[in-house]
Enzyme design. Structure first.
Site, PDB file in Angstrom:
ATOM      1  N   ARG A 167      47.782  39.197  44.076  1.00 49.68           N
ATOM      2  CA  ARG A 167      47.421  39.453  42.670  1.00 49.68           C
ATOM      3  C   ARG A 167      46.007  40.018  42.653  1.00 49.68           C
ATOM      4  NH1 ARG A 167      44.966  36.522  38.441  1.00 49.68           N
ATOM      5  NH2 ARG A 167      45.926  36.855  36.381  1.00 49.68           N
ATOM      6  N   LYS A 173      36.915  36.701  43.162  1.00 50.74           N
ATOM      7  CA  LYS A 173      36.588  35.299  42.882  1.00 50.74           C
ATOM      8  C   LYS A 173      35.304  34.845  43.569  1.00 50.74           C
ATOM      9  CE  LYS A 173      41.142  33.670  41.520  1.00 50.74           C
ATOM     10  NZ  LYS A 173      42.234  32.708  41.742  1.00 50.74           N
TER      11      LYS A 173
END
Length: 276
Positions: free
Chosen positions: A255, A221
């Site tokens: 995740r 991210k």
């Protein structure tokens, strides 16, 4: 609460679990979207399992900043095709969706978990998931994917996310959902700037409302790029570091895209918890 009821499975989160990301999207931010290629998705999923994944998370709609919704029928078709092909596998199958109709179709096709970035706030979402035994991942998001990163603001990001969890958990429990089915995700990058994200990561343990387990998704991210200066394709090391820090700070599930490296990092960390 370390035992998560997840459809056909019971996950003991006393030992952190790895959730592998399987993207059937057209425009994944990380560049790994497989579009409607079920065969390619199954190959990637099999590789993730060989590398040590404990859960597969299947998504067919991008939630990257600036993304637009995809047609419900397209999302449902891609999700159901994968679930039908993977149903015989002895692994929990999670479906990443915010649409109640897709949730229903996924559960009918054998999904073991529903992972909702919208926290089951859409009309009909709670009703779609209240029955049965499927695990439910309740994520916090300020705004919606198309605009969420334009100007996110909080007075107290940790307190506000924790308050959101408390409110949504109460709604789900009132609808008949057992607490043993719930896991909480602070939603890194979903309506948060870099400072918000790292504050949440640092204080992750404070978000375990009512002792419920936590899921953390930081893989590749922009919060990692913001501190390393690296583009998305070069955030491998930062992603593994982020997952490890999340586990150290209380996450029961991480995740990730890079399963093998994350598994190795967690094994090294575990060895420090129980040295010979």
């Amino acid at each position: 609460m370390s035992m998560l009821h997840c459809g056909r499975f019971r996950l003991d989160l006393a030992e952190p679990k790895i959730m592998a990301i399987i993207n059937l999207t057209d425009d994944s931010f990380s560049g790994d979207g497989l579009r409607a290629d079920t065969r390619a998705a199954l190959v990637r999923a099999e590789q993730a399992l060989e590398e040590g994944a404990d859960v597969l998370d299947i998504g067919a709609e991008s939630s990257r900043p600036g993304s637009d919704p995809v047609p419900e029928a397209q999302e449902r078709e891609r999700i159901v095709a994968f679930l039908q092909a993977a149903q015989a596998w002895r692994v929990p199958l999670s479906v990443d969706t915010l649409k109640p109709a897709v949730m229903c179709a996924a559960l009918d096709a054998g999904a073991d978990m529903i992972n909702d970035i919208n926290g089951f706030r859409a009309p009909g979402a709670v009703e779609a998931v209240a029955g049965g035994e499927a695990g439910l991942c309740l994520m916090h998001m300020q705004g919606e994917p198309r605009t969420m990163q334009q100007d996110p603001r909080y007075e107290d990001v940790v307190g506000e996310v924790a308050g959101f969890f408390a409110e949504r958990v109460a709604v789900l429990v009132a609808a008949g959902v057992g607490r043993e089915r719930l896991v909480l995700d602070p939603g890194f990058g979903f309506g948060k700037n870099t400072s918000h994200n790292y504050t949440l990561l640092r204080d992750l343990g404070r978000l375990a409302v009512g002792g419920l387990p936590l899921l953390a998704g930081l893989s590749r991210k922009s919060m990692l790029g913001a501190v390393t200066g690296r583009p998305v394709e070069d955030r491998f090391a930062a992603s593994v570091a982020g997952a490890l820090i999340a586990v150290q700070n209380g996450a029961g599930i991480v995740r990730v895209h890079d399963v093998a490296a994350t598994r190795d990092a967690l094994r090294v960390w575990k060895a420090t918890q129980n040295p010979c």
